[in-house]
Design a protein around this motif. Structure first.
Motif, PDB file in Angstrom:
ATOM      1  N   SER A  63       0.430  -1.170  -0.002  1.00  0.00           N
ATOM      2  CA  SER A  63       0.101   0.193  -0.138  1.00  0.00           C
ATOM      3  C   SER A  63       1.063   1.393   0.003  1.00  0.00           C
ATOM      4  O   SER A  63       1.551   1.483   0.811  1.00  0.00           O
ATOM      5  N   MET A  64       0.654   2.042  -1.027  1.00  0.00           N
ATOM      6  CA  MET A  64       1.532   3.538  -0.849  1.00  0.00           C
ATOM      7  C   MET A  64       1.286   4.772  -0.614  1.00  0.00           C
ATOM      8  O   MET A  64       1.593   6.009  -0.626  1.00  0.00           O
ATOM      9  N   VAL A  65      -0.296   4.230   1.010  1.00  0.00           N
ATOM     10  CA  VAL A  65      -0.606   5.256   0.369  1.00  0.00           C
ATOM     11  C   VAL A  65      -0.149   6.823   2.250  1.00  0.00           C
ATOM     12  O   VAL A  65      -0.319   7.314   2.471  1.00  0.00           O
ATOM     13  N   ARG A  66       1.372   5.949   2.502  1.00  0.00           N
ATOM     14  CA  ARG A  66       1.945   6.700   3.168  1.00  0.00           C
ATOM     15  C   ARG A  66       2.855   7.407   2.408  1.00  0.00           C
ATOM     16  O   ARG A  66       3.517   8.909   3.283  1.00  0.00           O
ATOM     17  N   MET A  67       3.055   7.803   1.129  1.00  0.00           N
ATOM     18  CA  MET A  67       4.169   8.255   0.064  1.00  0.00           C
ATOM     19  C   MET A  67       3.234   9.158  -0.343  1.00  0.00           C
ATOM     20  O   MET A  67       3.188   9.377  -1.818  1.00  0.00           O
ATOM     21  N   ASN A  68       2.446   9.949   0.729  1.00  0.00           N
ATOM     22  CA  ASN A  68       1.681  10.919   0.105  1.00  0.00           C
ATOM     23  C   ASN A  68       1.806  12.818   0.216  1.00  0.00           C
ATOM     24  O   ASN A  68       0.919  13.547   0.304  1.00  0.00           O
ATOM     25  N   SER A  69       3.744  12.956   0.351  1.00  0.00           N
ATOM     26  CA  SER A  69       3.617  14.695   0.269  1.00  0.00           C
ATOM     27  C   SER A  69       3.792  15.322  -1.499  1.00  0.00           C
ATOM     28  O   SER A  69       3.543  13.837  -2.467  1.00  0.00           O
ATOM     29  N   ILE A  70       3.825  15.911  -1.935  1.00  0.00           N
ATOM     30  CA  ILE A  70       3.026  16.645  -2.692  1.00  0.00           C
ATOM     31  C   ILE A  70       4.599  18.093  -3.199  1.00  0.00           C
ATOM     32  O   ILE A  70       5.223  18.140  -1.930  1.00  0.00           O
ATOM     33  N   LEU A  71       5.995  17.132  -3.211  1.00  0.00           N
ATOM     34  CA  LEU A  71       7.178  17.475  -2.837  1.00  0.00           C
ATOM     35  C   LEU A  71       7.345  18.803  -3.401  1.00  0.00           C
ATOM     36  O   LEU A  71       8.489  19.805  -2.441  1.00  0.00           O
ATOM     37  N   GLU A  72       7.048  19.177  -4.292  1.00  0.00           N
ATOM     38  CA  GLU A  72       7.750  20.640  -5.084  1.00  0.00           C
ATOM     39  C   GLU A  72       6.053  21.227  -6.084  1.00  0.00           C
ATOM     40  O   GLU A  72       5.070  20.087  -6.878  1.00  0.00           O
ATOM     41  N   LEU A  73       6.051  22.529  -6.761  1.00  0.00           N
ATOM     42  CA  LEU A  73       5.196  22.992  -7.443  1.00  0.00           C
ATOM     43  C   LEU A  73       5.775  24.039  -7.965  1.00  0.00           C
ATOM     44  O   LEU A  73       6.595  24.962  -7.080  1.00  0.00           O
ATOM     45  N   ASP A  74       5.832  23.926  -8.782  1.00  0.00           N
ATOM     46  CA  ASP A  74       7.163  25.201  -9.712  1.00  0.00           C
ATOM     47  C   ASP A  74       5.860  25.445 -10.897  1.00  0.00           C
ATOM     48  O   ASP A  74       6.429  25.085 -11.900  1.00  0.00           O
ATOM     49  N   PRO A  75       4.965  26.220 -10.000  1.00  0.00           N
ATOM     50  CA  PRO A  75       4.822  27.232 -10.952  1.00  0.00           C
ATOM     51  C   PRO A  75       5.043  28.113 -12.815  1.00  0.00           C
ATOM     52  O   PRO A  75       4.824  28.013 -13.392  1.00  0.00           O
ATOM     53  N   ALA A  76       7.245  28.278 -12.068  1.00  0.00           N
ATOM     54  CA  ALA A  76       7.500  29.176 -13.387  1.00  0.00           C
ATOM     55  C   ALA A  76       7.694  27.942 -14.451  1.00  0.00           C
ATOM     56  O   ALA A  76       7.535  27.778 -15.906  1.00  0.00           O
ATOM     57  N   ASN A  77       8.045  26.646 -14.154  1.00  0.00           N
ATOM     58  CA  ASN A  77       8.450  25.133 -14.754  1.00  0.00           C
ATOM     59  C   ASN A  77       6.653  25.048 -15.342  1.00  0.00           C
ATOM     60  O   ASN A  77       6.533  23.539 -15.802  1.00  0.00           O
ATOM     61  N   ARG A  78       5.760  24.802 -14.495  1.00  0.00           N
ATOM     62  CA  ARG A  78       4.555  24.448 -14.438  1.00  0.00           C
ATOM     63  C   ARG A  78       4.516  22.939 -14.314  1.00  0.00           C
ATOM     64  O   ARG A  78       4.103  22.411 -15.041  1.00  0.00           O
ATOM     65  N   LEU A  79       5.099  22.537 -13.593  1.00  0.00           N
ATOM     66  CA  LEU A  79       5.557  20.770 -12.753  1.00  0.00           C
ATOM     67  C   LEU A  79       5.741  21.011 -11.515  1.00  0.00           C
ATOM     68  O   LEU A  79       4.787  21.891 -10.604  1.00  0.00           O
ATOM     69  N   ALA A  80       4.421  20.200 -10.962  1.00  0.00           N
ATOM     70  CA  ALA A  80       4.800  19.072  -9.860  1.00  0.00           C
ATOM     71  C   ALA A  80       5.325  17.578  -9.892  1.00  0.00           C
ATOM     72  O   ALA A  80       5.393  17.317 -10.671  1.00  0.00           O
ATOM     73  N   VAL A  81       5.744  17.928  -8.325  1.00  0.00           N
ATOM     74  CA  VAL A  81       7.163  16.749  -7.997  1.00  0.00           C
ATOM     75  C   VAL A  81       6.074  15.859  -6.769  1.00  0.00           C
ATOM     76  O   VAL A  81       6.072  16.605  -5.933  1.00  0.00           O
ATOM     77  N   VAL A  82       5.370  14.888  -7.249  1.00  0.00           N
ATOM     78  CA  VAL A  82       4.709  13.960  -6.748  1.00  0.00           C
ATOM     79  C   VAL A  82       5.207  12.484  -5.287  1.00  0.00           C
ATOM     80  O   VAL A  82       5.425  11.982  -6.935  1.00  0.00           O
ATOM     81  N   GLN A  83       4.301  12.032  -4.946  1.00  0.00           N
ATOM     82  CA  GLN A  83       4.497  10.863  -4.345  1.00  0.00           C
ATOM     83  C   GLN A  83       3.181  10.552  -4.897  1.00  0.00           C
ATOM     84  O   GLN A  83       2.338  11.384  -5.337  1.00  0.00           O
ATOM     85  N   PRO A  84       3.200   8.677  -4.548  1.00  0.00           N
ATOM     86  CA  PRO A  84       2.217   8.171  -5.168  1.00  0.00           C
ATOM     87  C   PRO A  84       0.701   8.335  -4.277  1.00  0.00           C
ATOM     88  O   PRO A  84      -0.185   7.489  -5.123  1.00  0.00           O
TER      89      PRO A  84
END
Ligand SMILES: Cc1cc2nc3c(=O)[nH]c(=O)nc-3n(C[C@H](O)[C@H](O)[C@H](O)COP(=O)(O)OP(=O)(O)OC[C@H]3O[C@@H](n4cnc5c(N)ncnc54)[C@H](O)[C@@H]3O)c2cc1C
Length: 476
Positions: A92-113
């Protein structure tokens, strides 16, 4: 001491004490997804990793002992693809639940599953950005599950599916090695597109532990249209007219009479219970452009013979109309156990597919409610029945197969967004043929030579675990 105790002890030593659960009562809650009639086994343990390093440790132990591993997000899937396997680890991947980065300049997000789809949408919106993929289960399904099924949703007609937003991923391979692939740039073509290889792979090639996802500018407030029709064929013609007329609404959804009545019974929304079909469309282009788009969609509906057309820029009314669409599945559950099908047909053949579904319901004497992402040609005919009635059970599954057959015959696919899982395992070969199956098997053998990743799903058999994947057994 059970046969599994050795690897369980190794897991318990490698992970924090609360991360490995072998209590049968807890395990039972992790043994199946929302495809109520898909077969499922009983895992030996449920494991809750909190980092990539912990996932890697789990897979190293699983490989050494040849223990199958079933990755799991929220368990909202509709194909049995997260269903437990006897004696396996459900990861179960539910504990890996962080949004690691939101980068408005490059319009991307890095997230855990384990991030919930809605949490990412909300976080993006707070920065005036938009993460479009929106399965109807968006308020509880995870990004890892969305990636692994290449989930679609209501916005796909304009924005595309999950894979259209994947820039890069981190994945732990079956032997515990960590692969980081993809890019943070808008463009990037170095090597094979490995990131997308894992998208839609239903946990059968590795465990996704991080994703870099593209974002879009926040859309304008929507203008919403609702139209009703006296026949499903007329509604199908309206969809065809919208699509072939070059219009791109941000949403175009269909409900048939069975769905309209089920929703009205449940939510008392004063819907037209006699209508054969209802279409909901939205434009999020804003201002005059949205008004023009919705007027053009309305005109297409009227030309196709709509009985009633209404549009609104009122946010509350629009949300209410969309709510009717979103609650179709729980409403159909009141009519019986739902067997949800998921067929996508070319958009020029939607009317034919709807007619064929009516015939199948009559021939098999079953109730079928049709709801779907009409703008993509992705329909969910849902058979509602009593699974304890043997005759009904047989007729329901016969209807399920007839629907898949009809989808293929019209040039469509046996799954538009829910995946193959274990419920359509016999249908993949019929769609992609022996060469397609052999290529699948070659990729599987290269990445998971022991066959431990989610066996018994997509095209592999559980009996293959622990033996090198025999290509001959699969594709010839
Ligand atoms: C009411 C309702 C409405 C729905 N509407 C839609 C819709 O509009 N569009 C749509 O596409 N789907 C829809 N679905 C189906 C479902 O919500 C999606 O398939 C969703 O993407 C599953 O996400 P999950 O987190 O629940 O994954 P799960 O069901 O837990 O798992 C799905 C698959 O992903 C794999 N997986 C999960 N996490 C990982 C990971 N980190 N690494 C590798 N593999 C992993 C699992 O092994 C499994 O194969 C709906 C379901 C319900 C109940």
């Amino acid at each position: 001491m059970t046969a599994s105790a050795g690897w369980l002890q190794e897991l318990s030593a490698a992970l924090p004490s609360d991360a490995v659960i072998d209590d049968p009562d807890v395990i039972a809650g992790y043994s199946r997804d929302m495809a109520m009639l898909a077969p499922n086994g009983r895992p030996a343990a449920v494991v809750f990793p909190a980092s990539t390093a912990e996932v890697s440790a789990v897979l190293r132990i699983a490989s050494t002992h040849r223990v199958p591993v079933v990755p799991r997000g929220a368990g909202s899937g509709l194909s049995g693809s997260a269903n437990g396997v006897d004696g396996a680890i459900t990861l179960s991947m539910v504990r890996m639940n962080s949004i690691l980065e939101l980068d408005p300049a490059n319009r991307l997000a890095v997230v855990q599953p384990g991030v919930i789809n809605k949490a990412l949408r909300d976080a993006a919106e707070a920065q005036d950005l938009f993460y479009p993929p929106d399965p109807a289960s968006f308020d509880w399904c995870t990004i890892g599950g969305n990636l692994s099924t290449d989930a679609g949703g209501l916005c796909c007609v304009k924005y595309g599916v999950t894979s259209d937003f994947v820039m890069g991923i981190e994945v732990v391979l079956a032997d515990g090695e960590v692969l980081r692939t993809g890019h943070r740039t808008v463009k990037g073509v170095a090597g094979y597109d490995l990131a997308r290889l894992f998208v839609g792979s239903e946990g059968a090639l590795g465990v996704i532990t991080e994703a870099t996802l593209g974002l879009r500018p926040k859309p304008q407030a929507p203008v919403t249209l609702v139209a009703t029709f006296n026949s499903t064929a007329a509604a199908g013609r309206a969809v065809e007219a919208v699509v072939t007329g070059g219009l791109v609404p941000s949403l175009l959804e269909l409900m048939d009479r069975t769905c309209i009545r089920a929703v009205d019974d449940m939510a008392k929304m004063d819907l037209d219970r006699d209508a054969a079909a209802l279409l909901v469309a939205q434009s999020d282009s804003g201002g005059e452009r949205a008004a023009e788009e919705i007027a053009a969609v309305g005109a297409a509906c009227e030309r196709a013979g709509a009985a009633f057309v209404h549009h609104t820029a009122d946010a509350q009314e629009g949300a209410m109309l969309l709510h009717a669409r979103r609650i179709v599945l729980p409403a159909l559950e009141k009519l019986g156990t739902p067997l949800v099908d998921d067929v996508a047909v070319p958009r020029s053949r939607i009317a034919e597919f709807l007619d064929r579904t009516v015939e199948i319901a009559q021939d098999r004497a079953v109730v079928i409610g049709v709801v779907g992402h009409a703008g993509d040609g992705n329909m969910h005919p849902t058979i509602c029945f009593d699974p304890n009635d043997v005759a009904q059970h047989e007729r329901a599954f016969a209807a399920f197969n007839d629907i898949l057959e009809a989808g293929l015959a019209l040039g469509g696919t046996v799954t538009g967004e829910h995946g193959v899982g274990n419920i359509k395992i016999d249908w993949l070969g019929r769609e992609i043929g022996p060469v397609g199956l052999r290529v699948h098997a070659a990729i599987k053998a290269a990445l998971d030579p022991l066959g431990i990743m989610n066996p018994g799903k997509i095209f592999t058999r559980q009996s293959m675990v622990g033996t090198p994947l025999e290509l001959a057994a699969v594709g010839r």
